[in-house]
Design a protein around this motif. Sequence first.
Motif, PDB file in Angstrom:
ATOM      1  N   PHE A 288      -5.855   8.882  -1.701  1.00 33.59           N
ATOM      2  CA  PHE A 288      -5.976   8.063  -2.925  1.00 33.59           C
ATOM      3  C   PHE A 288      -4.822   7.066  -2.869  1.00 33.59           C
ATOM      4  CE2 PHE A 288      -7.705   6.957  -6.844  1.00 33.59           C
ATOM      5  CZ  PHE A 288      -6.820   7.039  -7.904  1.00 33.59           C
ATOM      6  N   ASN A 289      -4.958   6.069  -2.009  1.00 35.73           N
ATOM      7  CA  ASN A 289      -3.879   5.115  -1.769  1.00 35.73           C
ATOM      8  C   ASN A 289      -3.853   4.012  -2.819  1.00 35.73           C
ATOM      9  OD1 ASN A 289      -3.337   6.639   0.474  1.00 35.73           O
ATOM     10  ND2 ASN A 289      -4.173   5.152   1.937  1.00 35.73           N
ATOM     11  N   LEU A 290      -2.663   3.633  -3.190  1.00 38.73           N
ATOM     12  CA  LEU A 290      -2.443   2.607  -4.212  1.00 38.73           C
ATOM     13  C   LEU A 290      -2.162   1.274  -3.531  1.00 38.73           C
ATOM     14  CD1 LEU A 290      -1.957   2.183  -7.348  1.00 38.73           C
ATOM     15  CD2 LEU A 290       0.476   2.422  -6.811  1.00 38.73           C
ATOM     16  N   ARG A 291      -2.758   0.196  -4.053  1.00 38.84           N
ATOM     17  CA  ARG A 291      -2.579  -1.117  -3.430  1.00 38.84           C
ATOM     18  C   ARG A 291      -2.317  -2.190  -4.477  1.00 38.84           C
ATOM     19  NH1 ARG A 291      -7.559   0.242  -0.017  1.00 38.84           N
ATOM     20  NH2 ARG A 291      -8.735  -0.980  -1.537  1.00 38.84           N
TER      21      ARG A 291
ATOM     22  N   GLU B 237       0.847  -1.175   0.000  1.00 39.24           N
ATOM     23  CA  GLU B 237       0.000   0.000   0.000  1.00 39.24           C
ATOM     24  C   GLU B 237       0.892   1.237   0.000  1.00 39.24           C
ATOM     25  OE1 GLU B 237      -2.793   0.673   3.250  1.00 39.24           O
ATOM     26  OE2 GLU B 237      -4.100   1.730   1.846  1.00 39.24           O
ATOM     27  N   LEU B 238       0.707   2.089  -0.993  1.00 39.70           N
ATOM     28  CA  LEU B 238       1.425   3.362  -1.070  1.00 39.70           C
ATOM     29  C   LEU B 238       0.430   4.479  -0.784  1.00 39.70           C
ATOM     30  CD1 LEU B 238       3.610   2.824  -4.274  1.00 39.70           C
ATOM     31  CD2 LEU B 238       4.142   2.270  -1.902  1.00 39.70           C
ATOM     32  N   ARG B 239       0.833   5.365   0.096  1.00 44.49           N
ATOM     33  CA  ARG B 239      -0.089   6.395   0.542  1.00 44.49           C
ATOM     34  C   ARG B 239       0.021   7.681  -0.278  1.00 44.49           C
ATOM     35  NH1 ARG B 239       1.011   7.341   6.645  1.00 44.49           N
ATOM     36  NH2 ARG B 239       3.189   6.974   6.029  1.00 44.49           N
TER      37      ARG B 239
ATOM     38  N   ALA C 185      -6.613   1.420  -6.629  1.00 41.07           N
ATOM     39  CA  ALA C 185      -6.533   2.551  -5.710  1.00 41.07           C
ATOM     40  C   ALA C 185      -7.929   2.896  -5.249  1.00 41.07           C
ATOM     41  CB  ALA C 185      -5.884   3.759  -6.390  1.00 41.07           C
ATOM     42  N   GLU C 186      -8.016   3.425  -4.043  1.00 41.14           N
ATOM     43  CA  GLU C 186      -9.302   3.788  -3.479  1.00 41.14           C
ATOM     44  C   GLU C 186      -9.322   5.264  -3.140  1.00 41.14           C
ATOM     45  OE1 GLU C 186     -10.514   1.540  -0.065  1.00 41.14           O
ATOM     46  OE2 GLU C 186     -12.599   2.231  -0.259  1.00 41.14           O
ATOM     47  N   PHE C 187     -10.303   5.963  -3.652  1.00 38.15           N
ATOM     48  CA  PHE C 187     -10.504   7.383  -3.384  1.00 38.15           C
ATOM     49  C   PHE C 187     -11.360   7.520  -2.135  1.00 38.15           C
ATOM     50  CE2 PHE C 187     -11.159  11.754  -3.733  1.00 38.15           C
ATOM     51  CZ  PHE C 187     -12.500  12.074  -3.832  1.00 38.15           C
TER      52      PHE C 187
ATOM     53  N   LEU D 226       1.118   5.542 -16.936  1.00 40.02           N
ATOM     54  CA  LEU D 226      -0.086   5.640 -16.126  1.00 40.02           C
ATOM     55  C   LEU D 226      -0.495   4.275 -15.605  1.00 40.02           C
ATOM     56  CD1 LEU D 226      -2.485   7.488 -15.180  1.00 40.02           C
ATOM     57  CD2 LEU D 226      -3.692   6.619 -17.196  1.00 40.02           C
ATOM     58  N   LEU D 227      -0.719   4.179 -14.282  1.00 37.73           N
ATOM     59  CA  LEU D 227      -1.244   2.946 -13.681  1.00 37.73           C
ATOM     60  C   LEU D 227      -2.765   2.979 -13.621  1.00 37.73           C
ATOM     61  CD1 LEU D 227       1.140   2.364 -10.642  1.00 37.73           C
ATOM     62  CD2 LEU D 227       1.003   0.998 -12.728  1.00 37.73           C
ATOM     63  N   LEU D 228      -3.317   4.103 -13.174  1.00 38.94           N
ATOM     64  CA  LEU D 228      -4.762   4.245 -13.064  1.00 38.94           C
ATOM     65  C   LEU D 228      -5.102   5.700 -12.804  1.00 38.94           C
ATOM     66  CD1 LEU D 228      -4.911   4.558  -9.771  1.00 38.94           C
ATOM     67  CD2 LEU D 228      -4.924   2.065  -9.816  1.00 38.94           C
ATOM     68  N   LYS D 229      -6.411   5.996 -12.932  1.00 36.09           N
ATOM     69  CA  LYS D 229      -6.878   7.356 -12.705  1.00 36.09           C
ATOM     70  C   LYS D 229      -8.299   7.336 -12.175  1.00 36.09           C
ATOM     71  CE  LYS D 229      -8.324   7.986 -17.524  1.00 36.09           C
ATOM     72  NZ  LYS D 229      -8.085   8.745 -18.783  1.00 36.09           N
ATOM     73  N   TYR D 230      -8.676   8.417 -11.515  1.00 38.49           N
ATOM     74  CA  TYR D 230     -10.022   8.547 -10.961  1.00 38.49           C
ATOM     75  C   TYR D 230     -10.521   9.960 -11.203  1.00 38.49           C
ATOM     76  CZ  TYR D 230     -13.745   9.384  -7.691  1.00 38.49           C
ATOM     77  OH  TYR D 230     -14.945   9.759  -7.141  1.00 38.49           O
ATOM     78  N   PHE D 231     -11.798  10.073 -11.614  1.00 35.52           N
ATOM     79  CA  PHE D 231     -12.424  11.394 -11.635  1.00 35.52           C
ATOM     80  C   PHE D 231     -13.867  11.363 -11.169  1.00 35.52           C
ATOM     81  CE2 PHE D 231     -15.196  11.274 -15.413  1.00 35.52           C
ATOM     82  CZ  PHE D 231     -14.714  10.157 -16.066  1.00 35.52           C
TER      83      PHE D 231
END
Lengths: 114, 115
Positions: free
Chosen positions: B74-77, B20-22, B65-67, B46-51
């Motif tokens: 927006f931590n990456l797992r 998990e990266l914070r 990742a969860e927003f 790019l690994l992922l994106k959220y909007f």
Amino acid sequence: DVKVTQSSRYLVKRTGEKVFLECVQDMDHENMFWYRQDPGLGLRLIYFSYDVKMKEKGDIPEGYSVSREKKERFSLILESASTNQTSMYLCASSLVGQGADTQYFGPGTRLTVL
Amino acid sequence: AQSVTQPDIHITVSEGASLELRCNYSYGATPYLFWYVQSPGQGLQLLLKYFSGDTLVQGIKGFEAEFKRSQSSFNLRKPSVHWSDAAEYFCAVGVGGGGADGLTFGKGTHLIIQP
């Protein structure tokens, strides 16, 4: 696949020289960007452009200028290079769309100013 | 002004372990959030994106990742890391519509994988 190319991977210049860094993208993207990357600082936005002949300052524009004469090409210019401009320079492009626009990055140019 | 904080400069994880990266952001409007990876000598990918929409986002290479708006995070797992995941990871927030005015990046997290 989107391709963003940068004219040089490594460049060595002397203090006071005028330096041109070239970036070309092949996907007809409207937006183009220049960042510099320094250890411990991440990437910082220098300039960006929405379209031909348009330019906008980013977070650290001092000492730099840009040129966009054609849609696919975005140049970063160091008018008088200084040692504190030694850095990795990354170019990116993106297509304007709905939602989060993915930026595609070039491989970078590592510039050393002596 | 917007900002992104990645609290961990280095993280060491054993191969096969979870990761998990914070990432915490500060932005006044609806954030456009991104995770990029930079392997040694390579450009950013790019690994992922959220909007909008589902707050759990799936990306490439098995990352998610969860927003969390309430925590501005927006931590990456990843459930099980591979040696090839060793790289520098950058979280970013997009400025302007979708990031059209550029991205503001965190300072990065260097991931080391132990055999």
